[in-house]
Design a protein around this motif. Structure first.
Motif, PDB file in Angstrom:
ATOM      1  N   ALA A  90      31.835  79.967  30.439  1.00 36.40           N
ATOM      2  CA  ALA A  90      31.578  78.700  31.133  1.00 36.40           C
ATOM      3  C   ALA A  90      30.845  78.917  32.448  1.00 36.40           C
ATOM      4  O   ALA A  90      29.859  78.233  32.739  1.00 36.40           O
ATOM      5  N   VAL A  91      31.318  79.859  33.239  1.00 34.95           N
ATOM      6  CA  VAL A  91      30.714  80.089  34.554  1.00 34.95           C
ATOM      7  C   VAL A  91      29.305  80.656  34.414  1.00 34.95           C
ATOM      8  O   VAL A  91      28.396  80.293  35.166  1.00 34.95           O
ATOM      9  N   HIS A  92      29.109  81.527  33.442  1.00 38.96           N
ATOM     10  CA  HIS A  92      27.773  82.068  33.205  1.00 38.96           C
ATOM     11  C   HIS A  92      26.813  80.968  32.789  1.00 38.96           C
ATOM     12  O   HIS A  92      25.672  80.898  33.260  1.00 38.96           O
ATOM     13  N   SER A  93      27.273  80.084  31.921  1.00 37.88           N
ATOM     14  CA  SER A  93      26.427  78.981  31.452  1.00 37.88           C
ATOM     15  C   SER A  93      26.065  78.027  32.584  1.00 37.88           C
ATOM     16  O   SER A  93      24.944  77.534  32.669  1.00 37.88           O
ATOM     17  N   ALA A  94      27.042  77.796  33.469  1.00 38.12           N
ATOM     18  CA  ALA A  94      26.815  76.887  34.599  1.00 38.12           C
ATOM     19  C   ALA A  94      25.957  77.512  35.685  1.00 38.12           C
ATOM     20  O   ALA A  94      25.357  76.817  36.505  1.00 38.12           O
ATOM     21  N   LYS A  95      25.934  78.849  35.706  1.00 36.83           N
ATOM     22  CA  LYS A  95      25.280  79.610  36.775  1.00 36.83           C
ATOM     23  C   LYS A  95      25.925  79.321  38.140  1.00 36.83           C
ATOM     24  O   LYS A  95      25.285  79.485  39.188  1.00 36.83           O
ATOM     25  N   GLY A 116      43.436  72.849  22.399  1.00 31.74           N
ATOM     26  CA  GLY A 116      43.026  71.820  21.468  1.00 31.74           C
ATOM     27  C   GLY A 116      42.740  70.452  22.059  1.00 31.74           C
ATOM     28  O   GLY A 116      42.549  69.477  21.319  1.00 31.74           O
ATOM     29  N   PHE A 117      42.651  70.363  23.391  1.00 29.43           N
ATOM     30  CA  PHE A 117      42.385  69.062  24.012  1.00 29.43           C
ATOM     31  C   PHE A 117      40.930  68.636  23.848  1.00 29.43           C
ATOM     32  O   PHE A 117      40.631  67.445  23.832  1.00 29.43           O
ATOM     33  N   PHE A 118      40.031  69.595  23.753  1.00 31.28           N
ATOM     34  CA  PHE A 118      38.616  69.308  23.498  1.00 31.28           C
ATOM     35  C   PHE A 118      37.972  70.578  22.946  1.00 31.28           C
ATOM     36  O   PHE A 118      38.574  71.658  23.006  1.00 31.28           O
ATOM     37  N   PRO A 119      36.773  70.496  22.383  1.00 31.56           N
ATOM     38  CA  PRO A 119      36.153  71.652  21.731  1.00 31.56           C
ATOM     39  C   PRO A 119      35.865  72.814  22.687  1.00 31.56           C
ATOM     40  O   PRO A 119      35.361  72.605  23.800  1.00 31.56           O
ATOM     41  N   VAL A 120      36.162  74.014  22.237  1.00 30.68           N
ATOM     42  CA  VAL A 120      35.881  75.218  23.026  1.00 30.68           C
ATOM     43  C   VAL A 120      34.390  75.318  23.323  1.00 30.68           C
ATOM     44  O   VAL A 120      33.986  75.760  24.404  1.00 30.68           O
ATOM     45  N   GLU A 121      33.573  74.877  22.382  1.00 34.58           N
ATOM     46  CA  GLU A 121      32.117  74.937  22.544  1.00 34.58           C
ATOM     47  C   GLU A 121      31.658  74.165  23.778  1.00 34.58           C
ATOM     48  O   GLU A 121      30.638  74.508  24.400  1.00 34.58           O
ATOM     49  N   ASP A 122      32.414  73.144  24.169  1.00 34.69           N
ATOM     50  CA  ASP A 122      32.026  72.322  25.312  1.00 34.69           C
ATOM     51  C   ASP A 122      32.121  73.070  26.641  1.00 34.69           C
ATOM     52  O   ASP A 122      31.576  72.609  27.655  1.00 34.69           O
ATOM     53  N   LEU A 123      32.806  74.215  26.653  1.00 34.69           N
ATOM     54  CA  LEU A 123      32.895  75.001  27.887  1.00 34.69           C
ATOM     55  C   LEU A 123      31.507  75.415  28.378  1.00 34.69           C
ATOM     56  O   LEU A 123      31.298  75.596  29.581  1.00 34.69           O
ATOM     57  N   LYS A 124      30.577  75.533  27.462  1.00 36.19           N
ATOM     58  CA  LYS A 124      29.216  75.925  27.837  1.00 36.19           C
ATOM     59  C   LYS A 124      28.483  74.834  28.608  1.00 36.19           C
ATOM     60  O   LYS A 124      27.407  75.085  29.159  1.00 36.19           O
ATOM     61  N   ARG A 149      29.553  71.988  34.454  1.00 32.72           N
ATOM     62  CA  ARG A 149      28.699  71.654  35.601  1.00 32.72           C
ATOM     63  C   ARG A 149      27.279  71.213  35.221  1.00 32.72           C
ATOM     64  O   ARG A 149      26.432  71.041  36.097  1.00 32.72           O
ATOM     65  N   HIS A 150      27.013  71.038  33.952  1.00 37.49           N
ATOM     66  CA  HIS A 150      25.678  70.568  33.538  1.00 37.49           C
ATOM     67  C   HIS A 150      25.581  69.060  33.761  1.00 37.49           C
ATOM     68  O   HIS A 150      26.580  68.337  33.692  1.00 37.49           O
ATOM     69  N   THR A 151      24.389  68.594  34.019  1.00 36.39           N
ATOM     70  CA  THR A 151      24.164  67.160  34.192  1.00 36.39           C
ATOM     71  C   THR A 151      24.607  66.399  32.940  1.00 36.39           C
ATOM     72  O   THR A 151      24.220  66.736  31.828  1.00 36.39           O
ATOM     73  N   GLY A 152      25.456  65.396  33.141  1.00 34.44           N
ATOM     74  CA  GLY A 152      25.937  64.596  32.026  1.00 34.44           C
ATOM     75  C   GLY A 152      27.189  65.119  31.361  1.00 34.44           C
ATOM     76  O   GLY A 152      27.781  64.429  30.526  1.00 34.44           O
TER      77      GLY A 152
END
Length: 279
Positions: free
Chosen positions: A21-26, A82-90, A93-96
């Motif tokens: 997540a942090v890497h994706s957000a930079k 299981g509260f939301f998809p793990v994929e969404d961690l990426k 901090r992204h817009t939207g």
């Protein structure tokens, strides 16, 4: 030991989610998220009464992330629970994205309190615990504070109130990794001795190794058995735990890994996961 092994595996997966997540957000805060990962894991996979299928069920236990900047650790835990998809961690901090830099209860399933301003989360948790008492509800309230956060005066106003009101349904966990954004906490503005301060505010205090699931389990069991006063669990942890080049380094308080560092961190966590599967 089988239970602890599964918890260790889960914590390792949560750490991978944090780094991703942090890497994706930079941007973001990996150090404190990693040091808190074992506490997050035990809370959401063993201790708390929560249901990902019904995040707002009335009798659920409540959790407040008082040190809101370690949202990557919180989000990774919620996702793996299981509260939301793990994929969404990426999308952190992204817009939207609904996964903002700090927890937002209006948009993130499982979040009970928006937080981020240090010192305020423990006050909100104290209010929740009082509400349960007034309404004769049996849910418990947990809040995670940073040790640097203890330099905020509002923390001790909340502690004074919680002790005076005998809120034995409140558990305050301190992630005592010894480092904050400006350096070692005992060099910036020492909150030590942390345990004696909470004792002075009428808390039952337990000191543990925050990476030892046996000690973590015993502490939460003891907190449940404690009546007539709130409990403070002082968890001694290692900032950046699980990624060797981040461990014990204040420089990883609020810095994202670059591509090369991301690969190295994930390889290390993958190897740790493989080793756990051999136990």
């Amino acid at each position: 030991m089988a239970d602890y092994l599964e918890l260790k595996k889960t914590a390792n997966e949560i750490r991978k989610g944090i780094v991703t997540a942090v890497h994706s957000a930079k941007s973001g805060h990996p150090g404190g998220s990693l040091s808190s990962a074992d506490i997050f894991t035990y809370l959401y996979f063993k201790e708390m009464n929560v249901d990902p299928k019904e995040p707002q069920m009335s009798g659920r236990d409540r959790f407040v992330l008082s040190k809101g900047h370690v949202a990557p650790g919180y989000y990774s835990t919620l996702a793996h629970r299981g509260f939301f998809p793990v994929e969404d961690l990426k999308t952190l901090r992204h817009t939207g994205s609904y996964l903002q830099g700090h927890p937002d209860k209006k948009h993130i399933p499982g979040v009970d309190m928006s937080s981020g301003s240090l010192g305020q989360g423990i006050s909100a948790a104290t209010g929740m615990a009082l509400s349960a008492k007034l309404q004769v509800e049996d849910y418990r309230v947990y809040t995670l504070c940073g040790d640097g956060e203890l330099e905020e005066g509002q923390v001790w106003e909340a502690a004074m109130f919680a002790g005076f009101r005998k809120l034995d349904n409140l558990v305050v966990i301190v992630d005592n990794n010894g480092l904050q954004i400006d350096g070692a906490i005992d060099e910036v503005c020492s909150p030590y001795p942390i345990d004696k301060k909470f004792e002075a505010f009428q808390f039952h205090v337990i000191n543990i190794d925050g990476h030892d699931f046996g000690q973590i389990e015993k502490a939460f069991e003891e907190a449940r058995q404690t009546k007539g006063r709130p409990t403070a669990i002082i968890a001694k942890t290692l900032k950046g735990k699980g990624v060797s080049f981040m461990e014990g380094s204040v420089s990883w308080h609020g810095v994202a890994p670059n591509d090369e560092q991301y690969v190295a961190a994930m390889e290390e966590l993958e190897k740790a996961g493989e080793a756990l599967c051999q136990e």
